[in-house]
Design an enzyme around this catalytic site. Structure first.
Site, mmCIF file in Angstrom:
data_model
loop_
_atom_site.group_PDB
_atom_site.id
_atom_site.type_symbol
_atom_site.label_atom_id
_atom_site.label_comp_id
_atom_site.label_asym_id
_atom_site.label_seq_id
_atom_site.Cartn_x
_atom_site.Cartn_y
_atom_site.Cartn_z
ATOM 1 N N THR A 10 0.803 -1.226 0.000
ATOM 2 C CA THR A 10 0.000 0.000 0.000
ATOM 3 C C THR A 10 0.835 1.275 0.000
ATOM 4 O O THR A 10 0.294 2.351 -0.233
ATOM 5 C CB THR A 10 -0.949 0.025 1.222
ATOM 6 O OG1 THR A 10 -0.158 -0.150 2.410
ATOM 7 C CG2 THR A 10 -1.994 -1.071 1.135
ATOM 8 N N GLY A 11 2.141 1.185 0.247
ATOM 9 C CA GLY A 11 2.997 2.372 0.268
ATOM 10 C C GLY A 11 3.383 2.835 -1.128
ATOM 11 O O GLY A 11 2.899 2.315 -2.142
ATOM 12 N N CYS A 147 17.814 4.102 -4.637
ATOM 13 C CA CYS A 147 17.372 4.757 -5.872
ATOM 14 C C CYS A 147 18.443 5.641 -6.504
ATOM 15 O O CYS A 147 18.644 5.618 -7.724
ATOM 16 C CB CYS A 147 16.102 5.557 -5.618
ATOM 17 S SG CYS A 147 16.145 6.566 -4.124
ATOM 18 N N GLN A 173 17.236 15.195 -5.321
ATOM 19 C CA GLN A 173 16.346 14.046 -5.259
ATOM 20 C C GLN A 173 14.884 14.431 -5.086
ATOM 21 O O GLN A 173 14.567 15.433 -4.432
ATOM 22 C CB GLN A 173 16.801 13.122 -4.120
ATOM 23 C CG GLN A 173 18.212 12.597 -4.330
ATOM 24 C CD GLN A 173 18.649 11.572 -3.293
ATOM 25 O OE1 GLN A 173 19.779 11.603 -2.838
ATOM 26 N NE2 GLN A 173 17.759 10.664 -2.922
ATOM 27 N N GLY A 177 10.780 9.839 -3.251
ATOM 28 C CA GLY A 177 11.765 8.925 -2.685
ATOM 29 C C GLY A 177 11.574 8.688 -1.198
ATOM 30 O O GLY A 177 12.057 7.695 -0.651
ATOM 31 N N LYS A 202 24.949 5.143 1.675
ATOM 32 C CA LYS A 202 24.550 4.124 0.692
ATOM 33 C C LYS A 202 25.211 4.379 -0.657
ATOM 34 O O LYS A 202 25.679 3.453 -1.314
ATOM 35 C CB LYS A 202 23.025 4.124 0.527
ATOM 36 C CG LYS A 202 22.262 3.578 1.735
ATOM 37 C CD LYS A 202 20.748 3.740 1.541
ATOM 38 C CE LYS A 202 19.995 3.358 2.832
ATOM 39 N NZ LYS A 202 18.580 3.784 2.766
ATOM 40 N N ARG A 232 17.420 17.108 -1.117
ATOM 41 C CA ARG A 232 16.028 16.968 -1.558
ATOM 42 C C ARG A 232 15.591 18.271 -2.210
ATOM 43 O O ARG A 232 15.851 19.357 -1.665
ATOM 44 C CB ARG A 232 15.139 16.681 -0.347
ATOM 45 C CG ARG A 232 13.701 16.382 -0.690
ATOM 46 C CD ARG A 232 13.436 14.954 -1.049
ATOM 47 N NE ARG A 232 13.713 14.037 0.047
ATOM 48 C CZ ARG A 232 13.871 12.722 -0.104
ATOM 49 N NH1 ARG A 232 13.806 12.168 -1.297
ATOM 50 N NH2 ARG A 232 14.126 11.952 0.931
ATOM 51 N N HIS A 239 15.283 11.571 -9.874
ATOM 52 C CA HIS A 239 16.487 12.035 -9.189
ATOM 53 C C HIS A 239 17.490 12.531 -10.232
ATOM 54 O O HIS A 239 17.794 11.823 -11.194
ATOM 55 C CB HIS A 239 17.134 10.882 -8.409
ATOM 56 C CG HIS A 239 16.385 10.481 -7.168
ATOM 57 N ND1 HIS A 239 15.275 11.130 -6.699
ATOM 58 C CD2 HIS A 239 16.626 9.465 -6.281
ATOM 59 C CE1 HIS A 239 14.851 10.540 -5.584
ATOM 60 N NE2 HIS A 239 15.648 9.537 -5.312
#
Lengths: 339, 339, 339, 339
Positions: A10-11, A147, A173, A177, A202, A232, A239
């Site tokens: 559902t996300g 991502c 980004q 995200g 990451k 962001r 992105h």
């Protein structure tokens, strides 16, 4: 047909999985799981559909289940859009129960015997599945990167034979995200937030594994370093990355690399016609709003190759950078008869 | 009181000049010029005021003049918000006619005897005014850098004694930098445009002059190089910069530099209490919407100092980066009795 | 196949025409015109493609012509995306030269013998074409309404048999309605502009003609009045309308009208499966970002039917409200064998 | 000096209260309360300051308390920015404990003996405080209306003697009205949300009380009805309203009403020089980004008076529409010696 399910359907990423799988030629979407609160409802009642693509009616009638091993243990494979805090244990248990897990979560990405795969970049890393099986696991886990990492390694891939050791990247980004509720409008509207939790780490570790070499049962990390600054910006999807790499060759040679790049295989259902769209002449592209839907969101766009070496890369973060990445990994595994 | 005028008073930077000068303790705003179309109208009729600060009523009754040498030759000094294509010749003629010109235009920035000044960084470069006078010019030209350059050199200034030779910068620049009509909504909304015409070149050349050393009558350029990647993002005001500099020292030492930095002088009317606002603990600052109005738009904010060395700098592009920069240059000149 | 052209093919509405026509089952896109500056270039070189749908490669090789009668007089029909100041004379001349003109321009909308058509609302008004022919014209002109008007009359259509005499409408209109350069980012970002030139007048006159009755060779205007307040908001595509109509019936009956509405015909290529998407239960829909792409941009969404009678209508302004409207008018004409 | 506190001082409205009170000439800001989680911290540590005005350093050292009656019972008055679910009982208890409560919460607005006040509109309604005291309460509660209601009644006030019975209003409301976390970026960016929970009902009931007549100890509601349609748009601050009122007089007379309007009193510290800024000539104003800061956010702007009668009103929703409204109510009460 291969029976599949989506964990955390559902996300934001879960909805993308459902969109990509509801009409898939190889995969039969059979099970959708979510939190206890949604269990027992039909998917159309449980989900607050927020994608601008139309709701896939065929998935609407599926009754959502609680996210447990039992609910998915009879499937051939599952796609995981679980949050990292849940994904770790559950994915392990599901893989141990004999199911193939293709996960977008970060929990197992750096596990030594879990492949971290971008199909065009390191398809051979799927070989690590055998390592998992050799230690007695019935199923397996395959992960896709973060991502931003995906967009970067897709863009570095055509020039990986040019030797570079020092990569810098500044990201711009998209809001999506962080999930549907991850960023409040008051935070990001008319604003830039120069911090995304754990994103830089990451981007600095995952590429070295992805672009590393599978040596027997072990990945030898690639020999470059990454220094990332992540930000962001007020963009819905897509992105954008400003990348520096210390290649010795002239920009014109590098342009040839991008221009001539072709994916090492073809024919996967989710694979775009062009993995890389290269902007040769346009000096102001790629742009997320204009270019994120190329190749149904699976094409990474590259442009502004300048001396430095500097260039811009852009990709759709919830399709190429998340759900689509995972689905294409599964297609790759099927095509390699790994299942 | 010193009688001053503004060239090109109806545009985005021109309006900022009027805002800053309409109530200035040292300068008496006497003359406003614009294109022929506006000449003869009162400023309140000629201008389409677009700043969110209230219109300065005192300036409203000034009758706008056409932009010519004659209209300003009796003033003590003028501020130029002219477009580069007009600025070159006109500013020369006005300076030759005996007026001090403080210009935000790029035309004369790199002229060998024209100072390119950021008050806190290279106040001594005003010494070049004497070089202009020595060759018989009655007035003089002083320029301020490009908006992004100003934010960068303000942020590099506290660490200029740490030796670095390689600076990389990715900018996320505000819409107002292109003027009121410079960027259409369809171009930038939900988007990033990874290109701003000639911006990268300015960022790669201007800092070397500004941070250079005035050696007799000549500027010796600073000994580092800049590699810039410039991007427009959907932000109204405030340029955000992700900067890498190859300093050897640990981030903690560099943090001390920022924390302890003080401007080399004080007391100029437009000078903020703090030239640099350093975010020591907050990991997600500076942000343009929250921080651009610090010090009435004249403070540059710095944060996220990390190994690499990486950090974020942010400043208001039309105040600190344009009109305010020019006004503070004039104040510096007055305080040094250059007029 | 019917040979068609697009007048003004490089602008915002022109690009939508090309998108909709480049792969059309009935129409063969043969000619594209633009300003003199573009004439002679291939369309892919002349156009700065700004839609987020991919560029239609098939149209890219068409050589753009100057916008003259001669260039299009051998076509069966043309679609006009000309600005109003050019459209008036040129469209008349082209229609006189024997070509069917389907125009999105406002110039001829209120001409007594020119039909102003929304296919689902007043298909019979195409009968006015005979009036044009009866006075000796070889071709004809058919117009579609202003973008906001289309959304409103589409939404009023299912309840047109409920008698109402007083309609109020407040619009929240998208940026794309003004063309690619029509609204600067500084004007609309973080803002509402409560004025759109001549829009209110169009919304107050066009619906009366569209919902009027064709009586022999004359349209008898509908018997209600419209009072409009038009506003631009920071949305890329999709006009949202808050509508009041003084119907006597209870909201529940009116909901039935919307729920049960079906278009009076089917099978036109551009016609959506559902002309009206009715949000029965959701209290916060329609929303432009989530609903504008329904029916490939041709469906108008209606929701929040409340006493008053108040409701919300939303439609894609450059597809249903402009280029798609015109193309569907042409399809309707073809299906009625008017050509 | 009068000792005051703020209940709920860390939220969006709470921060505005602190901004307005930290340097107030009559009020000594002594106590700040928040949730248990923040209690015991200094305000600068407890708050995540999100206003673009600088943080008021003087308030930073105040130690935040838990929100209880005990913590504020020794103050002269408190300002309440509590959420409605907490406000009801707590405000009653605090008023009963002898403190004057000026509340922005909706809980007590429609209580028969609680004044719902906009200073320029119904200052005499403060007389209801005596009704509260007559029934034995030591302190009292005064409320201010919902943010959209305030803008509307401020704009209707200059024409209240023109008889009208039917008011329609479509709102375009800012994000900040929902608090810092109230609207996610994914919900509102590039979008309009045509629904704001319970807002329409507030706009349809509160104005009748505010513009009603205090008759002894009872408010006789005003004799018009309101029909509202409320919408969220991508604007940070500033609610824009399109209003229709069925006045009989010509727009020119109504323009005189707005042009000649003066507040019935002057001299309150938070009161703007002009309560109403009337745009006489500009056809595209007011606009939230350009006009919301007029009168430090306390001026309501009106423009586009057209037949119908239609006009546009706009005001800053968290200053004039919330915290500033409450502070000015308290100033009014002090000036009337109610405390």
């Amino acid at each position: 047909m291969i029976n599949v399910g989506v964990l955390g359907a559902t996300g934001a990423v879960g909805q993308r999985f459902v969109q990509l799988l509801s009409d898939h030629p190889w995969f039969n979407l059979q099970t959708l799981t979510a939190s206890e609160r949604s269990a027992g409802k039909s998917y159309c009642d449980a989900v607050n559909w927020r994608l601008d693509e139309p709701f896939p009616e065929s998935a609407g009638e599926i009754i959502v289940k609680d996210t447990t091993v039992d609910c998915v243990k009879d499937l051939d494979l599952v796609f995981s859009a679980l949050p990292a805090d849940l994904a770790g244990g559950l994915e392990t248990a599901i893989a141990d129960a004999g199911v193939g897990v293709f996960s977008n979560a970060s929990s197992h990405r750096m596990d030594v015997d879990v492949p971290l795969v971008v199909p065009e970049v390191n398809p051979d890393h799927l070989g690590l599945i055998d390592v998992q099986r050799d230690r007695g696991r019935d199923g397996f886990i395959v992960t896709n990167p973060n991502c931003s990492t995906i967009v970067m390694v897709m863009a570095l891939n055509p020039i990986r034979n040019r030797s570079f050791s020092d990569v810098r990247v500044a990201t711009m980004q998209a809001i999506s995200g962080a999930g549907f509720q991850g960023v409040s409008a008051m935070e990001i509207y008319d604003n830039v937030v120069p911090y995304i939790g754990s994103e830089e780490k990451k981007m600095e570790t995952e590429p070295l594994k992805i672009m590393g070499r599978l040596d027997g049962s072990v990945i030898q990390n690639a020999g470059f370093s990454v220094s990332a600054s992540c930000h962001r910006v007020p963009v819905i999807d897509g992105h954008t990355l400003a990348i520096w790499a210390d290649v010795k060759e002239e920009p014109d040679l590098i342009k040839d690399d991008f221009r001539n790049y072709r994916a090492p295989f073809s024919g996967l259902p989710t694979q775009p016609t062009k993995s890389i769209h290269f902007f040769d002449k346009e000096q102001d592209r790629p742009q997320p709003r204009l270019d994120r839907r190329r190749g149904d969101g699976m094409t990474v766009s590259v442009g502004r190759v300048r001396e430095g070496l500097r260039f811009i890369a852009m990709g759709h973060n919830t399709i190429r950078g998340a759900a689509g990445a995972s689905v294409m990994n599964a297609e790759l595994a099927v095509s390699k008869k790994v299942l």
